[in-house]
Scaffold this motif. Structure first.
Motif, PDB file in Angstrom:
ATOM      1  N   ALA A 104     -70.224 -66.008   0.216  1.00 37.04           N
ATOM      2  CA  ALA A 104     -71.259 -66.733  -0.529  1.00 37.04           C
ATOM      3  C   ALA A 104     -70.930 -68.460  -0.039  1.00 37.04           C
ATOM      4  O   ALA A 104     -71.825 -69.207   0.253  1.00 37.04           O
ATOM      5  CB  ALA A 104     -71.123 -66.796  -2.040  1.00 37.04           C
ATOM      6  N   GLU A 105     -69.619 -68.792  -0.052  1.00 36.68           N
ATOM      7  CA  GLU A 105     -69.290 -70.155   0.516  1.00 36.68           C
ATOM      8  C   GLU A 105     -69.790 -70.293   1.946  1.00 36.68           C
ATOM      9  O   GLU A 105     -70.349 -71.293   2.190  1.00 36.68           O
ATOM     10  CB  GLU A 105     -67.777 -70.304   0.430  1.00 36.68           C
ATOM     11  CG  GLU A 105     -67.110 -71.480   0.697  1.00 36.68           C
ATOM     12  CD  GLU A 105     -65.770 -71.539   0.691  1.00 36.68           C
ATOM     13  OE1 GLU A 105     -65.202 -71.551  -0.556  1.00 36.68           O
ATOM     14  OE2 GLU A 105     -64.828 -71.888   1.576  1.00 36.68           O
TER      15      GLU A 105
ATOM     16  N   LEU B  87     -64.118 -82.872  -5.164  1.00 32.24           N
ATOM     17  CA  LEU B  87     -64.860 -81.927  -4.427  1.00 32.24           C
ATOM     18  C   LEU B  87     -64.739 -82.299  -3.009  1.00 32.24           C
ATOM     19  O   LEU B  87     -64.890 -83.438  -2.406  1.00 32.24           O
ATOM     20  CB  LEU B  87     -66.282 -82.081  -4.864  1.00 32.24           C
ATOM     21  CG  LEU B  87     -66.414 -81.958  -6.339  1.00 32.24           C
ATOM     22  CD1 LEU B  87     -67.917 -82.572  -6.826  1.00 32.24           C
ATOM     23  CD2 LEU B  87     -66.549 -80.405  -6.644  1.00 32.24           C
ATOM     24  N   GLU B  88     -64.261 -81.124  -2.207  1.00 30.12           N
ATOM     25  CA  GLU B  88     -64.338 -81.353  -0.716  1.00 30.12           C
ATOM     26  C   GLU B  88     -65.005 -79.846  -0.192  1.00 30.12           C
ATOM     27  O   GLU B  88     -64.621 -78.876  -0.469  1.00 30.12           O
ATOM     28  CB  GLU B  88     -62.919 -81.276  -0.191  1.00 30.12           C
ATOM     29  CG  GLU B  88     -62.164 -82.757  -0.281  1.00 30.12           C
ATOM     30  CD  GLU B  88     -60.989 -82.743   0.472  1.00 30.12           C
ATOM     31  OE1 GLU B  88     -60.879 -82.523   1.699  1.00 30.12           O
ATOM     32  OE2 GLU B  88     -59.986 -82.824  -0.119  1.00 30.12           O
ATOM     33  N   PRO B  89     -66.133 -80.138   0.567  1.00 27.17           N
ATOM     34  CA  PRO B  89     -66.615 -78.904   1.205  1.00 27.17           C
ATOM     35  C   PRO B  89     -65.796 -78.217   1.980  1.00 27.17           C
ATOM     36  O   PRO B  89     -64.639 -78.840   2.543  1.00 27.17           O
ATOM     37  CB  PRO B  89     -67.911 -79.545   2.002  1.00 27.17           C
ATOM     38  CG  PRO B  89     -68.035 -80.855   1.576  1.00 27.17           C
ATOM     39  CD  PRO B  89     -66.557 -81.386   1.206  1.00 27.17           C
ATOM     40  N   HIS B  90     -65.944 -76.897   2.230  1.00 23.01           N
ATOM     41  CA  HIS B  90     -65.366 -76.161   3.213  1.00 23.01           C
ATOM     42  C   HIS B  90     -65.505 -76.413   4.570  1.00 23.01           C
ATOM     43  O   HIS B  90     -66.472 -77.183   4.909  1.00 23.01           O
ATOM     44  CB  HIS B  90     -65.650 -74.686   3.126  1.00 23.01           C
ATOM     45  CG  HIS B  90     -66.911 -74.320   3.670  1.00 23.01           C
ATOM     46  ND1 HIS B  90     -66.961 -73.544   4.651  1.00 23.01           N
ATOM     47  CD2 HIS B  90     -68.099 -74.300   3.126  1.00 23.01           C
ATOM     48  CE1 HIS B  90     -68.492 -73.427   5.062  1.00 23.01           C
ATOM     49  NE2 HIS B  90     -69.216 -74.045   4.164  1.00 23.01           N
ATOM     50  N   LYS B  93     -61.710 -74.927   8.960  1.00 22.37           N
ATOM     51  CA  LYS B  93     -60.258 -74.743   8.673  1.00 22.37           C
ATOM     52  C   LYS B  93     -59.935 -74.664   7.189  1.00 22.37           C
ATOM     53  O   LYS B  93     -58.786 -73.936   6.831  1.00 22.37           O
ATOM     54  CB  LYS B  93     -59.218 -75.674   9.479  1.00 22.37           C
ATOM     55  CG  LYS B  93     -59.425 -75.783  10.859  1.00 22.37           C
ATOM     56  CD  LYS B  93     -58.326 -76.812  11.398  1.00 22.37           C
ATOM     57  CE  LYS B  93     -58.289 -76.601  12.895  1.00 22.37           C
ATOM     58  NZ  LYS B  93     -57.779 -78.087  13.337  1.00 22.37           N
ATOM     59  N   THR B  94     -60.616 -74.990   6.518  1.00 23.27           N
ATOM     60  CA  THR B  94     -60.135 -74.770   4.887  1.00 23.27           C
ATOM     61  C   THR B  94     -61.382 -74.513   4.200  1.00 23.27           C
ATOM     62  O   THR B  94     -62.751 -74.634   4.529  1.00 23.27           O
ATOM     63  CB  THR B  94     -59.914 -76.329   4.848  1.00 23.27           C
ATOM     64  OG1 THR B  94     -61.099 -77.162   4.674  1.00 23.27           O
ATOM     65  CG2 THR B  94     -58.731 -77.027   5.216  1.00 23.27           C
ATOM     66  N   ARG B  95     -60.796 -73.815   2.948  1.00 23.76           N
ATOM     67  CA  ARG B  95     -62.074 -73.472   2.038  1.00 23.76           C
ATOM     68  C   ARG B  95     -62.267 -74.695   1.153  1.00 23.76           C
ATOM     69  O   ARG B  95     -61.721 -75.569   1.222  1.00 23.76           O
ATOM     70  CB  ARG B  95     -61.279 -72.380   1.177  1.00 23.76           C
ATOM     71  CG  ARG B  95     -60.903 -70.982   1.944  1.00 23.76           C
ATOM     72  CD  ARG B  95     -62.186 -70.022   2.236  1.00 23.76           C
ATOM     73  NE  ARG B  95     -62.924 -69.851   1.056  1.00 23.76           N
ATOM     74  CZ  ARG B  95     -62.950 -68.670   0.285  1.00 23.76           C
ATOM     75  NH1 ARG B  95     -61.934 -67.511   0.878  1.00 23.76           N
ATOM     76  NH2 ARG B  95     -63.486 -68.313  -0.701  1.00 23.76           N
ATOM     77  N   ALA B  96     -63.258 -74.457   0.405  1.00 21.90           N
ATOM     78  CA  ALA B  96     -63.875 -75.350  -0.330  1.00 21.90           C
ATOM     79  C   ALA B  96     -62.708 -75.817  -1.516  1.00 21.90           C
ATOM     80  O   ALA B  96     -61.886 -75.201  -1.743  1.00 21.90           O
ATOM     81  CB  ALA B  96     -65.077 -74.959  -1.068  1.00 21.90           C
TER      82      ALA B  96
END
Lengths: 440, 571
Positions: A104-105, B87-90, B93-96
């Motif tokens: 979903a992400e 809040l930081e979007p994915h 390299k990184t997930r949200a």
């Protein structure tokens, strides 16, 4: 004949872990200790109809294909969608749920669980007021007053009363039922109510009034209580309040009768306040009687991975949450989503007509071991192994205790987790030209 | 074979006694080595401050933090420390990422790494819910982890102590650590968790626990001795009784004195007292509440059998979470705040309450001062571990801010200026001019952890140690932390490089790689006859009182994907 002991039942939120299963030639030959529902699910893995093979709808008909073709078709739907709904995931493992969230992400989807139509309001109540609870063993060992409110465990959680609550024997309750009082509050005299010491019949949708009156009584404001509240006499309310205050350990166990009736999350909010007030006098706890065996697990995994327990919208790249706006039914009824993926759930049978109508109009992917009304709407159908029988994995009991479900028999079906991993890789490939799956 | 050469590092490594000396560091296959080949990748530190990776020895980052998250969706949107919260979007390299006090699992890993931390210890894990802690551990990237197992209100523990069966007690602890994949013994409000099962509490060390005929003092000593019998790598880790009550400094000193008679069998303390700020209160009520830090520091300065951590307060929103069930209920009533509670059958209690610390509140102002007073009044930094008891005293993302409290009197005075007059004569902080050096800060944030957790490969840069390294954008010769505290804060908030096991995970404050960290757990050996006798008692517990079968209780290998098993033979 091989006998597997301490098997975890993957039917309801009780997650009874004392089931004995006999297996021969990779077939389940016998199931002991399970309730009728758990027994049916376990033996049903080979007697109920299964989705036998992946399918894709062509010219209105579902046509058998390979896993690769189905995953490719599903990934194309997801990659081409501007706004996807991912729904369900409460009758599968936490490991699969984690992958559903990652998918979903990656696809900027909205993801929601079946709590949308059951204990979602309990999660909202926790956000408003907290959740003073305990594990089920605390009820078993200590509780001398058990109140079932808006639930009917005899039918919905058949072993709850013998294993964890009314009839169970514990350290401080060695005589089981004799050491406890049992009260049922409901709109009708259910089979659970018939076994209670006290049954309080409440008018439909007036639970909040009764909780508020009980709080008034417990806090010494009897004068504020009218002669009759929610169809219950003042005398009966005062009597129940006294019973609560004079008990050593009060457990209020509540079901969809109060989460999905009028006032919704405000009911749970008020019960939480009632527990806080009652703790001035004695010990008290509350617990939602969760239905699907891992609906609690979805809430737990989603909360640690995204900060929110359900109704999570990834369209901004980070989790956004506003149930009422981002819930599964919200986005369907507003006809906002242009594709959907449903796993281990059946919105086709349980959602309002308007939502189902939209589901029927958009490309729909279903991942499930069994055909159900949602299958009739689906464009891509991917069969999965049955978690807790054909594949192991984690589930969270209604009291947030995680238990590892066992694999009892082998299967050639892919697991939910494998299907979701494949989808992540394929969607990446389609969207970004990447094929590797980075481990986080 | 992967090789890395860090040139021109100004190394601060108190374990080796190195105080900001310019040197090169050689790394091969994740370890510090004597030399590397000419093929090694080179990082030029150009004279920047270089320390071993930070090691947070007491944090709440897995397990009941999820209750905190579930109560506070608002926290997910908070951005009080830009770059380290909110809040930081994915990305590729990184997930949200979300959150401040209760960030999601991915954010915990990334943000600790940005601060130069590479190891954390989750400080409270009931065995029955340990599987959950490990599930979250798996989703916290980069960091190595360990968890302390709760034993302070455990029925089997209390019964063995009451029945004077120390060998079976030790066998049970060994089994409990194995079952939970835990690293050591955590005691929270000894006996209080059981009393809370009836909505009650214990008031001091000699108040009997209802129905179990033992006192908190007996539980503390019994577990302290079992810990030494098993020769566990860490001492007992104690959250004292009476936490949060004015006048509790006396109980804290009583607890510390109790352990004078417990002889450590390893080269470490026999007692670690945690988040002492919450247990260093003088006065008799919130009306005459004042600091008890000088009395505690006096005692600690005169003994050598214990270490402690601060539980430093950070002004702003916090989420309190503890196995001390009664204190959380009291907090919620006093502050009219929402409240979650989770008593765990046969084992312990817990509660979660969000709150806000304000410099305008004289109580909060004095609490803030007490943490710093403890760090400054105790002369030997090898007794002091820096923590905020995250997120109880405040989120770990504020560590750089808190370092400046310890390193700059000027910074402290700026903050104290905003306090109400009533607060000032309840604290001794305005009269303290000690300012910690980088060397002392390194002791409190990584070196002491290496010693008190008996992890010689952590918290130092000696040959053979793990190549967990933080390079900060600070030139020690060219900075005066006592006045340039904003520069210090900025540099500690985003490393120039964080290296984890030889892999660059942070560069210029950005996440570069997200390897999975290891999980340390202790497997203590006990004689088989004692183990068998103990198991018979345990069988009864499972058959009659637990709601989970014994065979489904042990945390399986699947939950510990990169385990490091620490075997001990103490008997």
């Amino acid at each position: 004949m091989p006998v597997i002991k301490d098997v975890v039942c993957s039917l309801c939120g009780c997650l009874c872990d004392d089931i004995t299963v006999t297996v021969e030639d990779n077939k389940i030959m016998g199931v002991k200790n399970a309730c009728i529902l758990g027994h049916s699910k376990t033996v049903g893995v080979q007697t109920h109809d299964r989705i036998k093979t992946p399918m894709i709808r062509k010219d209105g008909e579902l046509v058998e294909v390979t896993y690769e073709e189905a995953i490719d078709a599903a990934a194309r739907i997801l990659a081409n969608s501007r706004r996807t709904l991912s729904y369900g995931w409460c009758s599968t493992s936490c490991e699969a749920i984690s992958k559903a969230i990652q998918l979903a992400e990656e696809t900027g989807s909205v993801i929601d669980s079946t709590a949308n139509v059951c204990h979602g309001p309990s999660a909202l109540a926790t956000q408003e007021k907290g959740n003073p609870g305990a594990t089920l063993g605390e009820i078993k060992n200590r509780s001398d007053l058990i109140i079932f409110w808006g639930c009917n465990p005899i039918h919905a959680h058949p072993r709850h009363m013998t294993r964890y609550s009314s009839f169970s024997r514990g350290f401080f309750t060695p005589n089981g039922r004799k050491d406890r009082k049992m009260v049922v509050i409901d709109v009708r005299k259910t089979d659970t109510a018939k076994r209670a010491d006290k049954y309080i019949e409440i008018e439909q949708g007036s639970d909040l009034l009764l909780v508020t009156a009980l709080r008034s009584a417990i806090n010494g404001h009897e004068a504020a209580i009218p002669k009759n509240v929610a169809g219950v006499s003042k005398a009966e309310i005062l009597g129940l309040a006294e019973l609560m205050k004079n008990s050593r350990f009060v457990s209020i166990l509540f079901g969809m009768g109060i989460t999905q009736s009028r006032s919704k999350y405000k009911n749970g909010d008020a019960v939480s306040s009632l527990i806080s007030d009652l703790t001035q006098h004695t010990k008290a706890i509350m617990m939602g009687m969760r239905g699907h065996y891992n609906v609690s697990g979805f809430g737990e995994v989603a909360t640690w991975e995204t900060g929110y327990p359900m109704a999570i919208d990834f369209s901004k790249g980070y989790p956004y949450y506003n149930p009422g706006e981002t819930g599964a039914n919200d986005v369907l009824v507003r006809e906002e989503v242009d594709a959907a993926i449903v796993g281990a759930a059946d919105p086709g049978a349980h959602f309002p007509q308007k939502a189902v109508r939209h589901l029927a109009r958009i490309p729909l992917i279903q991942i499930d071991p069994y055909p159900n009304p949602t299958t009739e709407l689906a464009d891509v159908v991917i069969p999965a192994a049955v978690v807790g029988i054909e594949v192991e994995g984690t589930a969270y009991r209604m009291d947030a205790i995680p238990i590892r479900m066992k694999k009892l028999i082998a299967t050639e079906f892919k697991t939910d987790e494998e299907i979701l991993k494949d989808l992540i890789v394929k969607v990446r490939e389609l969207k970004r030209g990447e094929v590797t799956c980075q481990s986080y | 074979m992967s090789e890395l050469l860090i040139k021109n590092a100004v190394v601060c490594d108190p374990i080796q006694g190195i105080d900001c000396e310019k040197m090169d560091l050689c790394i091969r296959d994740g370890k510090i080595v004597e030399s590397v080949s000419s093929n090694a990748k080179v990082i030029d530190a150009e004279g920047r401050l270089t320390m071993a990776g930070g090691f947070d020895g007491h944090t709440h980052s897995a397990g009941k933090i999820n209750v905190g998250r579930s109560m506070n969706p608002n926290d997910a949107r908070r951005n009080l420390v830009p770059g380290l919260s909110g809040l930081e979007p994915h990305t590729e390299k990184t997930r949200a990422q979300v959150g401040y006090n209760t960030p999601n699992t991915y954010a915990i890993g990334y943000r600790y790494a940005k601060l130069g931390y590479t190891t954390i210890c989750e400080a409270a894990m009931p065995p029955l819910t340990a599987r959950h802690t490990h599930e979250e551990f798996k989703e916290i990237p980069i960091l190595d982890k360990m968890g302390l197992t709760l034993f302070g209100s455990n029925w089997q523990v209390m019964e063995y102590i009451r029945d004077k069966e120390p060998e079976k007690l030790a066998a049970y602890i060994a089994w409990g650590l194995k079952a939970s994949r835990g690293y050591g013994i955590k005691i929270v409000n000894a006996g209080g968790g059981e009393a809370w099962g009836w909505g009650k509490n214990v008031s001091g060390l000699y108040d009997p626990v209802p129905n179990f005929d033992v006192t908190p003092a007996e539980i503390l000593l019994g577990l302290g001795e079992a810990n030494e019998k098993l020769c566990l790598p860490h001492s007992v880790h104690v959250h004292c009784n009476n936490l949060g009550h004015p006048g509790n400094y006396k109980t804290t000193i009583e607890t510390m004195k109790l352990f004078e008679k417990v002889q450590s069998r390893r080269n470490r303390q026999s007692l670690h007292v945690t988040h002492v700020q919450f247990n260093a209160y003088a006065g008799t009520s919130w009306r005459d509440f004042e600091t008890g830090a000088p009395m505690i520091a006096d005692y600690v300065n005169g003994v050598n059998h214990l270490t402690f951590d601060l539980g430093q307060l950070i002004f702003g929103p916090a989420v309190t979470m503890t196995a001390d069930g009664p204190v959380e209920y009291a907090n919620s009533r006093m502050l009219k705040e929402k409240w979650s509670n989770q008593d765990v059958e046969l084992e312990d209690a817990s509660g979660v309450v969000p709150l806000v610390y304000s410099p305008k509140s004289f109580v909060n102002a004095v609490q803030w001062a007490i943490g710093i007073e403890l760090a400054l009044l105790v002369k030997d930094p090898w007794k002091v571990m820096f923590t905020t008891d995250s997120p109880n005293g405040g989120s770990f993302v504020n560590y750089p801010e808190a370092y400046t409290y310890l390193m700059s009197e000027k910074k402290r005075q700026e903050i104290i200026l905003g306090f109400p007059e009533t607060a000032l004569n309840r604290m001794v902080l305005p009269g303290l001019d000690r300012e910690l050096s980088f060397y002392e800060l390194a002791i409190m944030t990584r070196s002491i952890q290496s010693r008190i957790y008996s992890r010689p490969e952590k918290g130092n840069l000696a040959v053979g140690a793990d190549a967990d390294i933080a390079i900060y954008d600070i030139f020690p010769d060219a900075i005066d932390p006592s006045v340039e505290h904003e520069k210090v804060k900025k540099a500690f908030s985003a490393t120039a490089y964080t290296i984890k096991g030889g892999t660059i995970v942070v560069k210029d404050g950005n996440i570069e790689n997200t390897p999975m960290g290891r999980t340390y757990w202790v497997n203590a050996t006990v004689p088989s006859d004692i183990e068998c006798a103990m198991q018979k008692d345990l069988d009864v517990k499972f058959q009659k009182y637990y709601t989970v079968s014994k065979s489904n209780y042990m945390v399986e290998d699947a939950y510990v994907p990169k385990p490091v098993e620490i075997a001990t033979e103490g008997f």
